[in-house]
Design an enzyme around this catalytic site. Structure first.
Site, short mmCIF file in Angstrom:
data_model
loop_
_atom_site.label_atom_id
_atom_site.label_comp_id
_atom_site.label_asym_id
_atom_site.label_seq_id
_atom_site.Cartn_x
_atom_site.Cartn_y
_atom_site.Cartn_z
N ASP A 44 -67.31 18.99 106.96
CA ASP A 44 -66.04 19.10 106.25
C ASP A 44 -65.58 17.75 105.70
OD1 ASP A 44 -66.29 21.63 107.23
OD2 ASP A 44 -64.62 21.50 108.64
N ASP A 64 -74.85 23.29 111.23
CA ASP A 64 -74.53 21.86 111.28
C ASP A 64 -74.75 21.26 112.66
OD1 ASP A 64 -72.31 23.24 112.30
OD2 ASP A 64 -70.83 21.99 111.28
N SER A 122 -58.28 21.86 105.38
CA SER A 122 -57.09 21.05 105.05
C SER A 122 -57.03 19.81 105.94
CB SER A 122 -55.82 21.88 105.20
OG SER A 122 -55.72 22.44 106.48
N GLY A 134 -55.18 27.04 107.62
CA GLY A 134 -55.60 28.18 108.43
C GLY A 134 -56.54 29.13 107.70
N ALA A 135 -57.03 28.72 106.53
CA ALA A 135 -57.93 29.59 105.77
C ALA A 135 -59.38 29.14 105.91
CB ALA A 135 -57.53 29.59 104.29
N GLU A 189 -60.57 13.52 114.57
CA GLU A 189 -60.29 14.93 114.89
C GLU A 189 -60.85 15.30 116.27
OE1 GLU A 189 -60.34 19.35 112.89
OE2 GLU A 189 -60.40 17.55 111.65
#
EC number: 2.7.1.6
Length: 382
Positions: free
Chosen positions: A174, A37, A129, A124-125, A162
């Site tokens: 994302d 990306d 999220s 955290g996966a 972010e």
């Protein structure tokens, strides 16, 4: 009680009037196209049926009130007429504040909102999220106040929030897949133009995500190093990004490059080619070819980009031994832990689940977490 019912009930209980809208935005998994990306390349993610859900209503003043159902109903309140600054203790609220602050810079034609937020995207996966929350909040304001923003603009707004407000570097994938995802499809995204092409997923195929639960430690520093190595490679070829370098041009002069940089460049160039071919294989329903491309992607991440760890390689080996050539499996995400993603026929899911349960913990001492997902619709009313 599902997330919509939960947030609507809590909204009525806390605010003493009913929500007018309920908005959802999904998490995501990247099927193929890793560390491409930020090199202006291609990625092939799908939205998953784990999401952030917000029940909301417009206010007739300039106050934003937020209840975080997943954090003991913590309350956040701020005014649209005062400078929006970071919250010292409630980290979750900074995603909301950041999205609203950047929305004001884009289109300030909105007023206050009451909202209740809940979500089931595992944190955290590596299933995004945070992007799901950013896109959900952006969509709330867009829907309640009919803002002239499309999904790509809501995604860009979330990425800006972010990067600049929360202070975490991320690409655009994302947020874009959360905003634009399409049910039963993956999305081939061109990270340079932000163009997105829906790619139909074969019928009867499950998207399985297995979290290694290996605690990532190197991911920040190593991510930055990989980025610098890619930029060094692009400069060597006098191109703005590795997207503009062909495999043929690379092979002709690979021996002149620093050996480590050469490996990094080879991964990005080959991964871009694999990602474009993978979209075509999926559309044809060619799960066998998709599996080969995923295996090549994993080997490239392991050997050329050097971002896997033994625990992840073990998971991939267990799944591969179980499915053979009926589908594919690879690490997904930034690396150094995290998850693997597998595309497998639905009838093989129990066998894969059993094989992983029997072997992974025995070999690594860590218990995995197993998710079976469906490619889902992007952000909107629910």
């Amino acid at each position: 009680m599902n997330l919509k019912e939960k947030t609507r009930a809590l909204f009525a209980e806390i605010f003493s009037y009913p929500a007018t809208h309920t908005i959802q935005a999904p998490g995501r998994v990247n099927l193929i196209g890793e560390h491409t990306d930020y090199n202006d390349g291609f990625v092939l993610p799908c939205a998953i049926d784990y999401q952030t859900v917000i029940s909301c209503a417009p206010r007739n003043d300039r106050t934003v009130r937020v209840i975080a159902a997943d954090y003991d109903n913590q309350v956040e309140e701020f005014s649209l007429d005062a400078p929006i600054v970071t919250h010292d203790s409630q980290q979750w609220s900074n995603y909301v504040r950041g999205v609203v602050k950047h929305l004001q810079q884009r289109n300030n034609a909105f007023g206050g909102v009451d909202m209740v937020i809940s979500g089931n995207v595992p944190q955290g996966a590596g299933l995004s999220s945070s992007a799901s929350l950013e896109v959900a909040v952006g969509t709330v304001f867009q829907q309640l106040y009919h803002l002239p923003l499309d999904g790509a603009q809501i995604a860009l707004n979330g990425q800006e929030a972010e990067n600049q407000f929360v202070g975490c570097n991320c690409g655009i994938m994302d947020q874009l897949i959360s905003a634009l995802g399409k049910k039963d499809h993956a999305l081939l995204i061109d990270c340079r133009t932000l163009g997105a092409k829906a790619v139909s997923m074969p019928k009867g195929v499950a998207v399985v995500i297995i979290n290694s639960n290996f605690k990532r430690t190197l991911v920040g520093s190593e991510y930055n190093t990989r980025r610098e190595q890619c930029e060094t490679g692009a400069r060597f070829f006098q191109q703005p990004a590795l997207r503009d370098v062909s495999l043929e041009a690379f092979n002709a002069v690979a021996s002149e490059l620093d050996p480590v940089v050469a490996k990094r460049v080879r991964h990005v160039l080959s991964e871009n080619a694999r990602t474009v071919e993978a979209a075509s294989a999926l559309e044809k329903g060619d799960l066998q070819r998709m599996g080969q491309l995923m295996a090549e992607s994993h080997a490239s991440m392991r050997d050329d980009f050097e971002i896997t760890v033994p625990q992840i390689d073990t998971l991939v080996d267990i799944v591969k031994a179980t499915i053979g050539d009926q589908g594919g499996v690879r690490m997904t995400g930034g690396g150094f832990g995290g998850c693997v993603v597998a595309l497998i026929p639905e009838d093989l899911v129990p066998a894969v689940r059993q094989a992983v349960a029997q072997q992974y913990e025995a070999k690594t001492g860590i218990k995995e977490t197993f998710y079976v997902c469906k490619p889902s619709q992007g952000a909107g009313q629910c």
